[in-house]
Write a protein that holds these residues in place. Structure first.
Motif, short mmCIF file in Angstrom:
data_model
loop_
_atom_site.label_atom_id
_atom_site.label_comp_id
_atom_site.label_asym_id
_atom_site.label_seq_id
_atom_site.Cartn_x
_atom_site.Cartn_y
_atom_site.Cartn_z
N ASP A 145 0.78 -1.14 -0.02
CA ASP A 145 -0.24 -0.18 -0.13
C ASP A 145 0.76 1.29 0.13
O ASP A 145 0.45 2.14 -0.91
CB ASP A 145 -0.96 -0.17 1.20
N VAL A 146 2.02 1.13 1.00
CA VAL A 146 2.77 2.45 0.91
C VAL A 146 3.71 2.60 -0.51
O VAL A 146 3.54 3.83 -0.80
CB VAL A 146 3.82 2.23 2.08
N ASN A 147 4.09 1.47 -1.06
CA ASN A 147 4.64 1.78 -2.35
C ASN A 147 3.47 2.27 -3.47
O ASN A 147 3.97 3.01 -4.24
CB ASN A 147 5.32 0.16 -2.81
N GLU A 148 2.59 1.66 -3.36
CA GLU A 148 1.51 2.14 -4.27
C GLU A 148 1.29 3.75 -4.14
O GLU A 148 1.09 4.45 -5.12
CB GLU A 148 0.09 1.56 -4.25
N ALA A 149 1.09 4.26 -3.00
CA ALA A 149 1.04 5.43 -2.65
C ALA A 149 2.10 6.29 -3.16
O ALA A 149 1.94 7.49 -3.72
CB ALA A 149 0.51 5.94 -1.12
N LEU A 150 3.15 5.74 -2.84
CA LEU A 150 4.62 6.42 -3.38
C LEU A 150 4.66 6.85 -4.84
O LEU A 150 4.77 7.98 -5.41
CB LEU A 150 5.79 5.89 -2.96
N ASN A 151 3.97 5.61 -5.48
CA ASN A 151 3.97 5.73 -7.06
C ASN A 151 2.90 6.54 -7.54
O ASN A 151 3.33 7.31 -8.56
CB ASN A 151 3.77 4.37 -7.67
N SER A 155 4.02 9.88 -9.80
CA SER A 155 3.18 10.19 -11.14
C SER A 155 2.27 11.29 -11.08
O SER A 155 2.47 11.66 -12.47
CB SER A 155 2.46 8.68 -11.50
N SER A 156 1.65 11.65 -10.38
CA SER A 156 0.81 12.88 -10.21
C SER A 156 1.67 14.21 -10.03
O SER A 156 0.96 15.08 -10.26
CB SER A 156 -0.14 12.81 -9.08
N GLY A 157 2.83 14.02 -9.71
CA GLY A 157 3.66 15.44 -9.49
C GLY A 157 3.32 16.08 -8.20
O GLY A 157 4.14 16.79 -7.66
N THR A 158 2.57 15.22 -7.05
CA THR A 158 2.44 15.79 -5.83
C THR A 158 3.82 15.72 -4.95
O THR A 158 4.07 16.41 -4.28
CB THR A 158 1.56 14.74 -5.03
#
Length: 172
Positions: A145-151, A155-158
């Protein structure tokens, strides 16, 4: 330590990913490139510009950190003094009990920025270190979940927006 003991699910506070630590915890993908650095009193900034210039002087480090390891391996003729409490380490610099602090670059930059020009970062030591979130060894679902959130953040620029707000430039 806390995730290994089961007292929390995740540690997110400047935890450098190391092989030794990875024996006890899972790490997320790296989220920050962190080098070591040298923090000195501004009045000494032209004198203490690298480790060689601290020969015969005292360098403060935080016990159990990669900065402590780096200093012990690279400080040459300087004395390395370890502190359990980071606040005590910075107070020792301010009170001239030590001549420099060797610590993660973002920690030293933050300290210098909060010190109203009393301290200055004079050297950066590229180490290839990276921060990651530490997660209990058996919690692969949280790691995913953490890795997915980091991705998503990347990718969103956040991620770049947050990084620029606090550090002013893109993170490698």
């Amino acid at each position: 330590v806390a995730v290994g003991a089961g007292t929390c699910d995740l540690v997110a506070s400047a935890v450098t990913i190391t092989e030794e630590r990875a024996k006890n915890v899972l790490f997320s993908d790296p989220y920050f490139d962190a080098d070591q650095s040298l923090l000195v009193r501004t009045e000494d900034a032209e004198t203490y510009v690298d480790l060689a210039s601290l020969a015969g002087k005292t360098i403060a480090v935080q016990t159990g950190t990669t900065g402590e390891t780096y200093a012990k391996e690279n400080a040459g003729d300087a004395k390395v003094q370890s502190f359990d409490d980071p606040a005590a380490m910075f107070l020792a610099l301010e009170s001239k009990q030590v001549d420099a602090v060797l610590q993660d670059l973002p920690v030293n930059v933050d300290r210098a920025n909060k010190q109203d020009a009393k301290t200055k970062v004079t050297a950066t030591f590229p180490t290839g270190e990276q921060y990651g979130f530490a997660i209990a060894k058996d919690n692969t679902a949280l790691q995913n979940d953490v890795n997915e959130a980091l991705n998503i953040f990347r990718s969103s620029g956040t991620y770049d927006e947050i990084y620029a707000k606090y550090f002013g430039a893109a993170n490698g």
